[in-house]
Write a protein that holds these residues in place. Sequence first.
Motif, PDB file in Angstrom:
ATOM      1  N   THR A 118       0.835  -1.197   0.000  1.00 19.40           N
ATOM      2  CA  THR A 118       0.000   0.000   0.000  1.00 19.40           C
ATOM      3  C   THR A 118       0.874   1.252   0.000  1.00 19.40           C
ATOM      4  N   GLU A 119       0.247   2.394  -0.284  1.00 13.98           N
ATOM      5  CA  GLU A 119       0.998   3.655  -0.261  1.00 13.98           C
ATOM      6  C   GLU A 119       1.594   3.874   1.123  1.00 13.98           C
ATOM      7  N   HIS A 120       0.812   3.588   2.155  1.00 13.78           N
ATOM      8  CA  HIS A 120       1.297   3.794   3.523  1.00 13.78           C
ATOM      9  C   HIS A 120       2.507   2.907   3.817  1.00 13.78           C
ATOM     10  N   GLU A 121       2.448   1.654   3.433  1.00 11.90           N
ATOM     11  CA  GLU A 121       3.574   0.741   3.674  1.00 11.90           C
ATOM     12  C   GLU A 121       4.824   1.203   2.930  1.00 11.90           C
ATOM     13  N   THR A 122       4.638   1.720   1.731  1.00 13.01           N
ATOM     14  CA  THR A 122       5.764   2.251   0.963  1.00 13.01           C
ATOM     15  C   THR A 122       6.371   3.458   1.671  1.00 13.01           C
ATOM     16  N   LEU A 123       5.526   4.345   2.186  1.00 14.74           N
ATOM     17  CA  LEU A 123       6.016   5.527   2.881  1.00 14.74           C
ATOM     18  C   LEU A 123       6.751   5.173   4.169  1.00 14.74           C
ATOM     19  N   VAL A 124       6.275   4.147   4.893  1.00 13.44           N
ATOM     20  CA  VAL A 124       6.909   3.738   6.145  1.00 13.44           C
ATOM     21  C   VAL A 124       8.373   3.391   5.928  1.00 13.44           C
ATOM     22  N   THR A 125       8.679   2.758   4.809  1.00 10.17           N
ATOM     23  CA  THR A 125      10.059   2.351   4.547  1.00 10.17           C
ATOM     24  C   THR A 125      10.987   3.547   4.338  1.00 10.17           C
ATOM     25  N   GLN A 126      10.412   4.726   4.114  1.00 13.46           N
ATOM     26  CA  GLN A 126      11.207   5.921   3.842  1.00 13.46           C
ATOM     27  C   GLN A 126      11.371   6.836   5.060  1.00 13.46           C
ATOM     28  N   LEU A 127      10.848   6.429   6.216  1.00  9.77           N
ATOM     29  CA  LEU A 127      10.897   7.274   7.400  1.00  9.77           C
ATOM     30  C   LEU A 127      12.311   7.432   7.957  1.00  9.77           C
ATOM     31  N   THR A 128      12.668   8.659   8.295  1.00  3.58           N
ATOM     32  CA  THR A 128      13.879   8.885   9.082  1.00  3.58           C
ATOM     33  C   THR A 128      13.480   8.755  10.552  1.00  3.58           C
ATOM     34  N   ASN A 129      14.435   8.731  11.448  1.00  6.92           N
ATOM     35  CA  ASN A 129      14.125   8.656  12.877  1.00  6.92           C
ATOM     36  C   ASN A 129      13.287   9.854  13.328  1.00  6.92           C
ATOM     37  N   GLU A 130      13.610  11.026  12.802  1.00  9.76           N
ATOM     38  CA  GLU A 130      12.865  12.235  13.169  1.00  9.76           C
ATOM     39  C   GLU A 130      11.422  12.159  12.666  1.00  9.76           C
ATOM     40  N   HIS A 131      11.249  11.735  11.407  1.00  8.73           N
ATOM     41  CA  HIS A 131       9.894  11.550  10.860  1.00  8.73           C
ATOM     42  C   HIS A 131       9.118  10.557  11.716  1.00  8.73           C
ATOM     43  N   LYS A 132       9.772   9.445  12.045  1.00  8.16           N
ATOM     44  CA  LYS A 132       9.117   8.383  12.805  1.00  8.16           C
ATOM     45  C   LYS A 132       8.660   8.882  14.174  1.00  8.16           C
ATOM     46  N   ASN A 133       9.474   9.699  14.831  1.00 10.09           N
ATOM     47  CA  ASN A 133       9.092  10.252  16.129  1.00 10.09           C
ATOM     48  C   ASN A 133       7.832  11.103  16.036  1.00 10.09           C
ATOM     49  N   VAL A 134       7.772  11.982  15.053  1.00  8.22           N
ATOM     50  CA  VAL A 134       6.597  12.836  14.862  1.00  8.22           C
ATOM     51  C   VAL A 134       5.385  11.977  14.525  1.00  8.22           C
ATOM     52  N   TYR A 135       5.546  11.088  13.576  1.00  4.38           N
ATOM     53  CA  TYR A 135       4.457  10.202  13.144  1.00  4.38           C
ATOM     54  C   TYR A 135       3.891   9.403  14.321  1.00  4.38           C
ATOM     55  N   GLU A 136       4.759   8.745  15.082  1.00  9.10           N
ATOM     56  CA  GLU A 136       4.299   7.908  16.193  1.00  9.10           C
ATOM     57  C   GLU A 136       3.657   8.740  17.300  1.00  9.10           C
ATOM     58  N   PHE A 137       4.190   9.911  17.568  1.00 12.07           N
ATOM     59  CA  PHE A 137       3.634  10.775  18.605  1.00 12.07           C
ATOM     60  C   PHE A 137       2.205  11.182  18.251  1.00 12.07           C
ATOM     61  N   VAL A 138       1.996  11.610  17.022  1.00 11.16           N
ATOM     62  CA  VAL A 138       0.665  12.030  16.587  1.00 11.16           C
ATOM     63  C   VAL A 138      -0.291  10.835  16.536  1.00 11.16           C
ATOM     64  N   MET A 139       0.149   9.718  15.960  1.00 13.28           N
ATOM     65  CA  MET A 139      -0.725   8.546  15.869  1.00 13.28           C
ATOM     66  C   MET A 139      -1.088   7.999  17.251  1.00 13.28           C
ATOM     67  N   ASN A 140      -0.161   8.021  18.195  1.00 11.50           N
ATOM     68  CA  ASN A 140      -0.464   7.579  19.558  1.00 11.50           C
ATOM     69  C   ASN A 140      -1.539   8.450  20.191  1.00 11.50           C
ATOM     70  N   ASP A 141      -1.479   9.752  19.941  1.00  8.38           N
ATOM     71  CA  ASP A 141      -2.508  10.648  20.474  1.00  8.38           C
ATOM     72  C   ASP A 141      -3.870  10.342  19.851  1.00  8.38           C
ATOM     73  N   ILE A 142      -3.883  10.134  18.537  1.00 14.22           N
ATOM     74  CA  ILE A 142      -5.142   9.817  17.854  1.00 14.22           C
ATOM     75  C   ILE A 142      -5.696   8.490  18.365  1.00 14.22           C
ATOM     76  N   ASP A 143      -4.839   7.475  18.493  1.00 16.02           N
ATOM     77  CA  ASP A 143      -5.282   6.158  18.945  1.00 16.02           C
ATOM     78  C   ASP A 143      -5.793   6.176  20.384  1.00 16.02           C
ATOM     79  N   SER A 144      -5.258   7.068  21.211  1.00 14.84           N
ATOM     80  CA  SER A 144      -5.718   7.141  22.601  1.00 14.84           C
ATOM     81  C   SER A 144      -6.867   8.132  22.757  1.00 14.84           C
ATOM     82  N   LYS A 145      -7.401   8.583  21.615  1.00 16.86           N
ATOM     83  CA  LYS A 145      -8.499   9.537  21.567  1.00 16.86           C
ATOM     84  C   LYS A 145      -8.163  10.842  22.288  1.00 16.86           C
TER      85      LYS A 145
END
Length: 124
Positions: free
Chosen positions: A2-29
């Motif tokens: 998927t597009e998302h899976e393709t994008l995940v492979t391109q994450l830098t550590n900094e991108h990953k930190n931002v991505y995970e921080f935001v997604m964790n907030d969304i997932d915890s409502k």
Amino acid sequence: MTEHETLVTQLTNEHKNVYEFVMNDIDSKGCELFFVYGYGGIDKTFVWRMLSSKIWSRCDIVLNVASSGITSLLLPGGKTTHSRFAIPLSLNEDSTCNTSQGNDLAELIIRSKLIIWETKHRKP
């Protein structure tokens, strides 16, 4: 893949930190406001695409808006803030957005999991 899976492979550590921080907030409502600052060329738009593709893959809503028309074209499904939120172009002390409780725009905003609002700042 998927597009998302393709994008995940391109994450830098900094991108990953931002991505995970935001997604964790969304997932915890959570209901946080995040401010991501950086000059052009640090791939903020890449992170917005990443977050958007993940949320859309869940059949949820993300609104991508930008202050300028040119910038809005860089965001997936992007619109200008004036267009999306019915913000008048000519402002005065009595100006308000053209939305009210229960209308389609209000419901869209309420149902959104994330609003990405891109602004452009100039280097000092």
